[in-house]
Design an enzyme around this catalytic site. Sequence first.
Site, mmCIF file in Angstrom:
data_model
loop_
_atom_site.group_PDB
_atom_site.id
_atom_site.type_symbol
_atom_site.label_atom_id
_atom_site.label_comp_id
_atom_site.label_asym_id
_atom_site.label_seq_id
_atom_site.Cartn_x
_atom_site.Cartn_y
_atom_site.Cartn_z
ATOM 1 N N ASN A 9 0.873 -1.179 0.000
ATOM 2 C CA ASN A 9 0.000 0.000 0.000
ATOM 3 C C ASN A 9 0.906 1.222 0.000
ATOM 4 O O ASN A 9 1.472 1.571 1.031
ATOM 5 C CB ASN A 9 -0.905 -0.007 1.240
ATOM 6 N N TRP A 10 1.017 1.819 -1.178
ATOM 7 C CA TRP A 10 1.909 2.994 -1.276
ATOM 8 C C TRP A 10 1.318 4.219 -0.589
ATOM 9 O O TRP A 10 2.015 5.203 -0.393
ATOM 10 C CB TRP A 10 2.154 3.340 -2.748
ATOM 11 N N LYS A 11 0.034 4.186 -0.276
ATOM 12 C CA LYS A 11 -0.673 5.354 0.278
ATOM 13 C C LYS A 11 -0.466 6.548 -0.659
ATOM 14 O O LYS A 11 -0.367 6.366 -1.862
ATOM 15 C CB LYS A 11 -0.201 5.668 1.706
ATOM 16 N N HIS A 98 -9.626 0.994 4.558
ATOM 17 C CA HIS A 98 -8.362 1.203 5.266
ATOM 18 C C HIS A 98 -8.634 2.156 6.438
ATOM 19 O O HIS A 98 -9.454 3.071 6.322
ATOM 20 C CB HIS A 98 -7.317 1.795 4.311
ATOM 21 N N GLU A 100 -7.181 4.625 7.529
ATOM 22 C CA GLU A 100 -7.021 6.060 7.220
ATOM 23 C C GLU A 100 -8.267 6.590 6.518
ATOM 24 O O GLU A 100 -8.652 7.739 6.709
ATOM 25 C CB GLU A 100 -5.747 6.270 6.377
ATOM 26 N N GLU A 170 -5.704 -4.977 10.526
ATOM 27 C CA GLU A 170 -4.676 -3.967 10.751
ATOM 28 C C GLU A 170 -4.962 -3.217 12.044
ATOM 29 O O GLU A 170 -5.772 -2.280 12.054
ATOM 30 C CB GLU A 170 -4.675 -2.963 9.603
ATOM 31 N N GLY A 176 2.044 2.364 10.702
ATOM 32 C CA GLY A 176 2.936 3.512 10.524
ATOM 33 C C GLY A 176 3.610 3.945 11.816
ATOM 34 O O GLY A 176 4.203 5.014 11.879
ATOM 35 N N SER A 216 3.102 -2.052 10.360
ATOM 36 C CA SER A 216 4.567 -2.049 10.492
ATOM 37 C C SER A 216 5.202 -3.397 10.147
ATOM 38 O O SER A 216 6.152 -3.826 10.818
ATOM 39 C CB SER A 216 4.982 -1.579 11.892
ATOM 40 N N GLY A 237 2.596 -1.032 4.318
ATOM 41 C CA GLY A 237 2.636 0.368 3.932
ATOM 42 C C GLY A 237 4.069 0.822 3.705
ATOM 43 O O GLY A 237 4.658 0.592 2.644
ATOM 44 N N GLY A 238 4.643 1.453 4.721
ATOM 45 C CA GLY A 238 5.974 2.075 4.611
ATOM 46 C C GLY A 238 7.029 1.202 3.941
ATOM 47 O O GLY A 238 7.731 1.659 3.021
#
Length: 254
Positions: A9-11, A98, A100, A170, A176, A216, A237-238
């Site tokens: 997930n590049w966001k 998600h 977010e 999640e 994150g 993470s 993600g990251g």
Amino acid sequence: MRLQIAAANWKMNATLEEAKSLLSKLAEFDSSTLPNHHKVIVSVPFPYLMLAKEYLGKKHGFMVAAQNCYNQPKGAFTGEVSALMLSSINVDAVLIGHSERREYFSESNEMLAQKVNIALENELTPVFCCGEPLSIREANTQNEYVAKQLKESLYHLSPEQLMQVVIAYEPIWAIGTGRTASDEQAQEMHAFIRAELAKQYGQELANEISILYGGSVKGSNSIGLFSQPDVDGGLVGGASLNADEFIQIIQSLS
Ligand code: PEP
């Protein structure tokens, strides 16, 4: 055998040049030896979806996903993107719910149920995200919280429809933050989710649903997490913004 999935997930990250660089590194990865039950989903921002299809569309085991779609089929919804638009450019999957999106865009369980429906109607694989905030974990009511998310957004589906869904657990306190759920915490919640699905749809179907862990995930912890019996890969993600690390995560699918 249920699918084991590494999902990126590049966001809202990467310029066009950075996206090209990341995609070309992923394209260079030799995926021909991935077993058929290992899949990779790359969720990129809308402007890069067609590019991602160009780089990865024919790559063994790879799927391209959007990070969201709207809950209505078409019309006067300026700035939104429909599931039909995504399927018309051959996108394979879409993240739904998600945390977010839930937090910053007030997406309710009810709205997410509509998004799941519209994704399925357009032959997109919904990657349905669920998970509790820290306050709920501290009150030890995470099971009830996640059970409600599943019930209100998924349980209207027929067994055939549910079979098309991938679930991503999640915990929000791990997204994150660098604070990963322990292997045991992840396994405990994944087993709970599978048991809830079994109560609603039967054990046989529950055994076929892939449940990914997100929060993470890194190259250094993916082997431990993915080797848990009910953890079927991760939503990353990251760490997915670094091609080498994401490839390491792909290679730790069990
Ligand atoms: C995510 O974006 O779904 C996620 C889990 O992020 P991170 O891996 O950075 O915690």
